[in-house]
Design a protein around this motif. Structure first.
Motif, PDB file in Angstrom:
ATOM      1  N   PRO A   1      -1.453  -1.948  -2.014  1.00  0.00           N
ATOM      2  CA  PRO A   1      -2.191  -1.379  -0.876  1.00  0.00           C
ATOM      3  C   PRO A   1      -1.689   0.006  -0.479  1.00  0.00           C
ATOM      4  O   PRO A   1      -0.613   0.147   0.117  1.00  0.00           O
TER       5      PRO A   1
ATOM      6  N   ARG B   1      -5.296  -2.859  -9.680  1.00  0.00           N
ATOM      7  CA  ARG B   1      -6.473  -3.724  -9.806  1.00  0.00           C
ATOM      8  C   ARG B   1      -6.776  -4.051 -11.262  1.00  0.00           C
ATOM      9  O   ARG B   1      -7.304  -5.130 -11.566  1.00  0.00           O
TER      10      ARG B   1
ATOM     11  N   ASN C   1      -1.974  -6.491  -6.298  1.00  0.00           N
ATOM     12  CA  ASN C   1      -2.268  -5.831  -5.037  1.00  0.00           C
ATOM     13  C   ASN C   1      -1.296  -4.673  -4.800  1.00  0.00           C
ATOM     14  O   ASN C   1      -0.086  -4.872  -4.711  1.00  0.00           O
TER      15      ASN C   1
ATOM     16  N   ASP D   1     -10.543  -2.192   1.952  1.00  0.00           N
ATOM     17  CA  ASP D   1     -10.801  -0.755   2.072  1.00  0.00           C
ATOM     18  C   ASP D   1     -10.796  -0.282   3.518  1.00  0.00           C
ATOM     19  O   ASP D   1     -10.167   0.733   3.855  1.00  0.00           O
TER      20      ASP D   1
ATOM     21  N   ARG E   1      -3.278   2.115  -6.803  1.00  0.00           N
ATOM     22  CA  ARG E   1      -4.082   0.993  -6.338  1.00  0.00           C
ATOM     23  C   ARG E   1      -5.099   0.593  -7.398  1.00  0.00           C
ATOM     24  O   ARG E   1      -5.285  -0.600  -7.683  1.00  0.00           O
TER      25      ARG E   1
ATOM     26  N   ASP F   1      -5.419  -5.127   0.844  1.00  0.00           N
ATOM     27  CA  ASP F   1      -6.173  -4.303  -0.105  1.00  0.00           C
ATOM     28  C   ASP F   1      -7.598  -4.040   0.372  1.00  0.00           C
ATOM     29  O   ASP F   1      -8.394  -3.442  -0.346  1.00  0.00           O
TER      30      ASP F   1
END
Length: 822
Positions: free
Chosen positions: A229, A222, A227, A397, A218, A395
């Motif tokens: 996830p 970034r 993306n 949190d 992940r 994505d």
């Protein structure tokens, strides 16, 4: 392994492929790329090979999986691991022990029998066995509570570290360079394509970058603006003290009812746990120095799970525990892998999020990813695990943390038909959500949207009661279904993805992408597919011409990332063509049924007659003070209109429809009813009935192909070649069970004259036809002709029972579509 910077050559300035991550997945991709002749490959590992998750995996090689894709990946992996030691000289620790899967309830036995028959169709050897046979294979097990059991004699286990080192050795032998202690610190890109990676030791230019960073994937994504996830969670197993009577050939015991597996481990027993409510880990990011690490176990939290699991092998309750191990692994929001090319960065690939199944899938994943990189497309339909199904909002949190609580244990839960996720709900709600809830909607989730699946009667709880038979909403579905066939139904479908494609070259771009001719007069709606160069169906949707340079592309919510990326990928750099997501700008109310014209005419001064408003056209219509875009289309096989209403106007239009609808028998209808209606009419559903490995010729959709249009279309040449080769060797066929009681869902085997010829892709009860209806592919090496379909005796296998079924290439409901055009 020693520090690569001290004993290895300096990092190269460039490489054809850079793989990030030295676990089983990264090493497998490197190995398979080398096998395909790509030698200019660099693998970068932040610490040491296997030091993230791979080293503490259980090493199970069990082939019964939920889907054809994952079963094929697991089966290939088994075959590969059996040859690695002989090929590379590196031991893998493979033990052919077989596995046993247990069912404690009749529902679980039904689920397993359906999965068992599906898997055998894909070449997996399996046998249903009695409790006494389980006892013979596993003398220490308590079998008193078993409803059923299934034995997989070819399943096995391996040492995960040894397997990975064998793959790495094979990769090196093929020319791959592996650098340990080399963390990636950045991703370079240019002009929409990946350009290389940054490390503390320098930058490496690359044509292709593959993110196999496991728990770190992940964060690596970034760096590239991609993306990915996934979320790490605590994952437990324990090792007992030595147990008399255990041996290496003891089959792996998988016990879903107790959320556990048990296997031998050097004269001891390993007991692995998949608790229903997991605990996420690494919420603030995975520590940079984490290597061969574990997490202090929470004995208090885990003890009830341990005790329950131990009751399968009661001697464990009296045996000491040598180790309770907690190691982190990463899990995805839908418990499927994340594989493939990023939708927004060309040549940046991802293979991560394996949900504790990386070892058993690693060989197959490496093969598929390597061929994807080399050939530009995967060698099989991998939509269920394709990265392009992911959405940017996933994505988040908080969403990942809340969903991971459920996803870790989902593999050991009952996989009910129509099962809904319980956690991380309410991501997206239409403006009509509260109105629908008040009407009794029981919501399901798709692509984050809360959508009404069915409507409860007054006083009936709007909640599922799951089972393999007729669930508690069956009668509700029947009422909704009949309302659409006999009167009029209202479907709320605001979740539809709405893409505005506009610009000077929009018509040229779309006409090249689409099978149908979309260069139509303004106000026409076109049903079409998007194909890949091999003729496979990448999208199944409608395109409506709003203006000379403006088109509205409508597709299912879960396909938005994929469809949007597909159009952009097919758009030449010099073209003036812009794709804009306008999904949130419009609500959608779908009014379907023979009374739909009368209902709309009672609310609007506009003419809804056939002459003024023919099928497959769109018009702006007036309802009260509001204006909506009305498309005369159907996915249920009836007269009807889709109303696309600017969101601020949606509530008044809904209220007006509801008030006027009482006189016409209007009824709220959910997505389950949409499904039962469309299957009766044999309308296809992308990702179930059609997909990247299915052509319009096989799917019965060749009528959408404008063979002679200027410029052709992507996939045309492949289709022409297939058409000239004779009848397709597989065809999508509709089936109606002769027995009105059983239900069909998906993946059930299809037999013709006693021979297995295919399997069901989707099924639902057909309340108008009076029995369960299914769509499924049947195959014959000589070609599937109309005579082949009409001349055979067909049966569909439901668990251990075969049920006669009527087969048809034409829709069994309204085959001439007279009702649609009425």
């Amino acid at each position: 392994m020693s520090d690569a910077t001290a004993t290895s050559p300096a990092l190269p300035a460039r490489a054809r492929v850079v793989i990030i991550g030295g676990g089983v997945i990264g090493c497998s991709i490197a190995y398979h790329l080398a096998k395909l002749g790509w030698r200019d490959v660099v693998l970068l590992e932040r610490k040491q090979l296997t030091s993230g998750t791979t080293w503490h995996a259980a090493g199970l090689l069990t082939t019964l999986r939920d889907t054809e894709t994952q079963t094929r990946l697991a089966k290939y992996t088994q075959d590969l691991y059996r040859t690695l030691e002989r090929e590379t000289g590196q031991a893998t620790g493979l033990i052919d022990c077989g596995s046993i899967q247990l069912a404690m309830t009749a529902d679980k036995a039904e689920e397993m029998r359906r999965g068992f028959h599906m898997a055998t169709g894909f070449g997996v050897e399996a046998h249903e066995i009695s409790a006494a046979e389980v006892q013979k294979l596993w003398p220490l097990a308590d079998v008193s509570d078993l409803e059923a059991a299934f034995y997989f004699p070819n399943d096995a286990r391996v040492n995960p570290t040894d397997v990975t080192q064998a793959l790495a050795r094979g990769a090196r032998q093929g020319g791959v360079r592996i650098f340990e202690n080399t963390p990636v610190t950045g991703i370079r890109s240019a002009h929409g394509r990946v350009a290389g990676v940054c490390t503390a030791g320098g930058e490496i230019e690359a044509e292709v970058v593959v993110n196999c960073a496991g728990m770190w994937a992940r964060a690596v994504g970034r760096m590239a603006g991609v993306n990915v996830p996934l979320q790490a969670a605590e994952h437990y197993y324990l090792i007992s003290e030595p147990v008399a009577g255990v041996h290496p050939k003891l089959p792996i015991l998988r016990d879903p009812g107790r959320c556990a597996y048990i296997r031998e481990e050097a004269g001891k027993l390993m007991l692995g746990l998949f608790e229903r409510e997991a605990r996420p880990w690494g919420q603030d990011g995975i520590p940079a120095d984490f290597s061969f690490g574990d997490i202090p176990p929470d004995w208090d939290r885990m003890y009830p799970h341990i005790e329950r699991a131990m009751r399968r092998v009661p001697c464990l309750l009296e045996t000491g525990i040598k180790l309770l191990f907690c190691g982190p692994e990463s899990f995805t929001p839908d418990h499927n892998y994340l594989m493939g090319e990023a939708p927004n960065l060309r040549n940046f690939f991802v293979a991560a999020g394996f949900n504790s199944l990386g070892i058993l899938s690693g060989g197959g994943v490496g093969r598929v990813m390597a061929q994807w990189i080399v050939d530009g497309h995967p060698p099989m339909d991998v939509w269920s695990v394709n990265l392009r199904r992911a959405h940017p909002w996933q994505d988040n949190d908080r969403f990942l943390l809340d969903r991971t609580v459920e996803t870790l244990g989902i593999g050991y839960q009952d996989h009910w038909p129509f099962r809904q996720w319980q956690t991380a709900r309410g991501v997206k709600k239409s403006i009509l959500h509260d109105r629908l809830a008040a009407a009794g909607a029981c919501f399901g989730e798709s692509a984050g949207w809360e959508r009404p699946n069915w409507y409860a009667r007054p006083g009936q709880p709007a909640a599922y009661e799951y089972g393999w038979g007729r669930q508690n909403w069956f009668a509700n579905n029947a009422e909704e279904h009949r309302a659409v066939r006999e009167r009029v139904g209202l479907f709320e479908q605001s979740s539809f993805s709405k893409l505005l494609v506009q610009g000077r070259d929009a018509v040229t771009v779309l006409n090249r992408v689409a099978t149908a001719d979309v260069d139509v007069p303004v106000g026409r709606c076109v049903y079409t597919q998007f194909l890949n160069p091999r003729g496979g169906i990448e999208a199944d949707l409608t395109v409506t011409r709003l203006g000379a340079e403006r088109f509205l592309v409508l597709t299912a919510a879960f396909t938005q990332t994929h469809v949007e990326a597909w159009i952009r990928d097919q758009t030449p750099a010099e073209a003036c063509c812009v794709v804009t997501d306008v999904s949130g700008a419009y609500a959608m109310l779908n009014v379907q049924g023979p009374a739909s014209r009368a209902l709309l005419a009672s609310l609007s001064p506009d003419d809804f007659g056939n002459a003024a408003f023919p099928f497959a056209t769109c018009r702006e219509i007036r309802i009260g003070y509001q204006t909506a875009l009305a498309l005369r289309l159907t996915y249920v096989g009836e007269l009807g209109w889709e109303l696309y209403i600017p969101t601020p106007f949606a509530l008044p239009v809904y209220d007006a429809l509801l008030a006027a609808g009482a006189a016409h028998g209007l009824k709220h209808c959910g997505y389950h009813t949409l499904n039962s209606l469309r299957i009766e009419k044999a309308y296809r559903d992308w990702s179930h009935d059609v997909g990247p490995d299915d052509t319009p010729l096989e799917a019965g959709l060749a009528f959408t192909c404008a063979w002679g249009k200027t410029g052709g279309f992507v996939g045309r040449e492949a289709l022409i070649a297939a058409r000239e080769a004779g009848p397709p060797r597989r065809r999508l066929v509709q089936f109606l069970l002769e027995d009105p009681e059983p239900l069909v869902y998906h993946n059930e085997p299809i037999y013709r004259d006693g021979e297995r010829v295919g399997y069901v892709t989707s099924g639902m009860y057909g309340h108008t036809l009076g029995a369960a209806v299914a769509l499924g592919y049947v195959g014959d090496a000589r070609g599937v002709t109309p005579e082949f379909v009409s001349g055979g005796r067909f049966e569909i296998e439901l668990a251990a029972r075969r049920v006669r079924a009527r087969a048809s290439l034409a829709p069994l409901y309204d085959p001439k579509s007279a009702r649609v055009r009425g």
